[in-house]
Structure formats: C-alpha cells, structure tokens
Design a protein around this motif. Structure first.
Motif, PDB file in Angstrom:
ATOM      1  N   ILE A  72      22.118 -48.057 -23.388  1.00 35.84           N
ATOM      2  CA  ILE A  72      22.199 -46.607 -23.568  1.00 35.84           C
ATOM      3  C   ILE A  72      21.471 -46.370 -24.946  1.00 35.84           C
ATOM      4  O   ILE A  72      20.061 -46.041 -24.884  1.00 35.84           O
ATOM      5  CB  ILE A  72      22.324 -46.071 -22.491  1.00 35.84           C
ATOM      6  CG1 ILE A  72      22.853 -45.882 -21.069  1.00 35.84           C
ATOM      7  CG2 ILE A  72      21.426 -44.368 -22.795  1.00 35.84           C
ATOM      8  CD1 ILE A  72      21.671 -46.679 -20.559  1.00 35.84           C
ATOM      9  N   GLY A  73      22.559 -46.387 -25.937  1.00 37.07           N
ATOM     10  CA  GLY A  73      21.685 -46.368 -27.318  1.00 37.07           C
ATOM     11  C   GLY A  73      21.114 -46.850 -27.937  1.00 37.07           C
ATOM     12  O   GLY A  73      20.221 -46.461 -28.388  1.00 37.07           O
ATOM     13  N   ARG A  74      20.853 -48.171 -27.041  1.00 36.09           N
ATOM     14  CA  ARG A  74      19.011 -49.026 -28.192  1.00 36.09           C
ATOM     15  C   ARG A  74      18.336 -48.357 -27.943  1.00 36.09           C
ATOM     16  O   ARG A  74      17.118 -48.414 -28.566  1.00 36.09           O
ATOM     17  CB  ARG A  74      19.441 -50.420 -27.256  1.00 36.09           C
ATOM     18  CG  ARG A  74      19.032 -50.500 -25.587  1.00 36.09           C
ATOM     19  CD  ARG A  74      19.261 -52.016 -25.490  1.00 36.09           C
ATOM     20  NE  ARG A  74      17.325 -52.197 -24.353  1.00 36.09           N
ATOM     21  CZ  ARG A  74      16.988 -53.415 -24.845  1.00 36.09           C
ATOM     22  NH1 ARG A  74      17.193 -53.897 -24.885  1.00 36.09           N
ATOM     23  NH2 ARG A  74      15.694 -53.356 -24.991  1.00 36.09           N
ATOM     24  N   TYR A  75      17.726 -47.407 -27.070  1.00 40.32           N
ATOM     25  CA  TYR A  75      16.591 -46.652 -26.575  1.00 40.32           C
ATOM     26  C   TYR A  75      16.541 -45.154 -27.497  1.00 40.32           C
ATOM     27  O   TYR A  75      15.609 -44.736 -27.390  1.00 40.32           O
ATOM     28  CB  TYR A  75      16.766 -46.016 -24.708  1.00 40.32           C
ATOM     29  CG  TYR A  75      16.889 -47.189 -24.336  1.00 40.32           C
ATOM     30  CD1 TYR A  75      15.605 -48.365 -23.715  1.00 40.32           C
ATOM     31  CD2 TYR A  75      18.213 -47.329 -23.506  1.00 40.32           C
ATOM     32  CE1 TYR A  75      15.784 -49.236 -23.496  1.00 40.32           C
ATOM     33  CE2 TYR A  75      17.957 -48.905 -22.631  1.00 40.32           C
ATOM     34  CZ  TYR A  75      16.238 -49.395 -22.523  1.00 40.32           C
ATOM     35  OH  TYR A  75      16.856 -50.499 -21.851  1.00 40.32           O
ATOM     36  N   ALA A  76      17.370 -44.810 -28.382  1.00 46.13           N
ATOM     37  CA  ALA A  76      17.388 -44.274 -29.039  1.00 46.13           C
ATOM     38  C   ALA A  76      16.121 -44.677 -30.328  1.00 46.13           C
ATOM     39  O   ALA A  76      16.934 -45.916 -31.425  1.00 46.13           O
ATOM     40  CB  ALA A  76      18.256 -43.760 -29.999  1.00 46.13           C
ATOM     41  N   ASN A  77      15.261 -43.868 -30.673  1.00 47.37           N
ATOM     42  CA  ASN A  77      14.175 -44.827 -31.215  1.00 47.37           C
ATOM     43  C   ASN A  77      14.736 -44.173 -32.880  1.00 47.37           C
ATOM     44  O   ASN A  77      14.918 -43.075 -33.142  1.00 47.37           O
ATOM     45  CB  ASN A  77      12.391 -44.104 -30.946  1.00 47.37           C
ATOM     46  CG  ASN A  77      12.146 -44.980 -29.673  1.00 47.37           C
ATOM     47  OD1 ASN A  77      12.312 -46.621 -29.754  1.00 47.37           O
ATOM     48  ND2 ASN A  77      12.340 -44.189 -28.889  1.00 47.37           N
ATOM     49  N   HIS A  78      13.526 -44.805 -34.111  1.00 50.52           N
ATOM     50  CA  HIS A  78      14.170 -43.855 -35.511  1.00 50.52           C
ATOM     51  C   HIS A  78      12.936 -42.476 -35.791  1.00 50.52           C
ATOM     52  O   HIS A  78      11.667 -42.815 -35.379  1.00 50.52           O
ATOM     53  CB  HIS A  78      13.034 -45.513 -36.324  1.00 50.52           C
ATOM     54  CG  HIS A  78      13.088 -44.625 -37.652  1.00 50.52           C
ATOM     55  ND1 HIS A  78      13.656 -44.643 -38.390  1.00 50.52           N
ATOM     56  CD2 HIS A  78      11.213 -44.663 -38.256  1.00 50.52           C
ATOM     57  CE1 HIS A  78      13.236 -44.141 -39.522  1.00 50.52           C
ATOM     58  NE2 HIS A  78      12.092 -44.341 -39.634  1.00 50.52           N
ATOM     59  N   SER A  79      13.020 -42.170 -36.533  1.00 52.08           N
ATOM     60  CA  SER A  79      12.398 -41.349 -37.024  1.00 52.08           C
ATOM     61  C   SER A  79      13.106 -40.496 -38.218  1.00 52.08           C
ATOM     62  O   SER A  79      14.314 -41.354 -38.770  1.00 52.08           O
ATOM     63  CB  SER A  79      12.604 -39.898 -36.129  1.00 52.08           C
ATOM     64  OG  SER A  79      12.452 -38.436 -36.061  1.00 52.08           O
TER      65      SER A  79
END
Length: 156
Positions: A72-79
C-alpha cells in the motif's frame, strides 16, 4: 479503529494515490512500505533495464522491492511539500505523518533527488525527442506525459 482504516487508494493527478480517510496526527504511523529485500545492486540493475520504480533503498546493501500491488505504501506520491516522511524503524520502512493530515488529503512524501534524476528527468528528455524539440503540436500521449511531469520537479 485499525491502522488500515486511516487511508484509501484513489485517483490522483499522478495516477493512483493514497488519501486520508480520517484525521492523522503529526508523528503517527501511516503505512509500511513493504516487499521483499533484494540486494541494492540488483535493484539498480532493475531500475536501469526494466524501469522498476518501486525500489526503496534502505542502505548500500539492501533495497525493498515494493512493486507488488499489495504494498500500500507504493501509492503515496511525491511532493516537494509533503505531509509524510519515510523512516527506517526496526528494519522496516514506514511512512509517518510530519504534520496533521486532514480527511481527503493525499498522503505524500519527498522521493529524493536520486528518483528525480533516474526517472523524471529521463522522461522529460524523452518527451522533448517525441516533440521533435518543439513546444508546438504534440501527440495525445505526449500531452498526457507532459501534464504529469510538469508537476513532478526536483525539490532542491
């Protein structure tokens, strides 16, 4: 409420993203970035040959291969203005809130300079080649890629 209840996967400007389903306090655990550990040299080879994007380097020896959709952590995007950070805790990579996160807000963290150089900068150069070096007419695919990449820049 369980830890899993604090987020959902949904549509984002970058594709799929991770969104808060309840308020998340500063310093709270959000999710583990999970997957098998592989040698870092193997991860680098996969990134260069097959464009593997979900590699999370722990150190010069080990990398987490987070490419499985169950991560699930792979769905956190860059900012460049993230609300979370990655932390190595008890030999696991976790995402933790660095400020309060509101319901519906996308959970993001800074991927770092290496990711930008390896993937984003390379794709921008490819776009220029697809456009023939011009800013004029572009294919539908190039416009889509351009839109996604214009939001993904190095934070430094």
């Amino acid at each position: 409420m369980t830890r899993d209840a604090c987020y959902r996967i949904g549509r984002s400007t970058a594709g799929l993203g991770l969104f808060a389903t309840m308020p998340i306090e500063r310093g709270a655990f959000i999710v583990e970035y999970s997957g098998p550990r592989i040698p870092t040299r193997e991860a680098h080879a996969r990134e260069k040959t097959s464009g593997a994007r979900y590699m999370f380097e722990i150190n010069s020896r080990w990398t987490v291969d987070g490419s499985a959709r169950s991560n699930i952590g792979r769905y956190a995007n860059h900012s460049c203005r993230p609300n979370a950070e990655s932390v190595l805790k008890k030999s696991k990579v976790i995402l933790r809130a660095i400020r309060a996160v509101e319901v519906g807000e996308e959970i993001t963290y800074d991927y770092g300079e290496e990711y930008f150089e390896l993937f984003i900068q390379t794709e921008r150069l490819s776009l220029r080649k697809m456009r023939g070096g011009r800013q004029g007419a572009q294919s539908k695919k190039a416009r889509r890629l351009s839109y996604g990449l214009s939001r993904s820049t190095s934070c430094r």
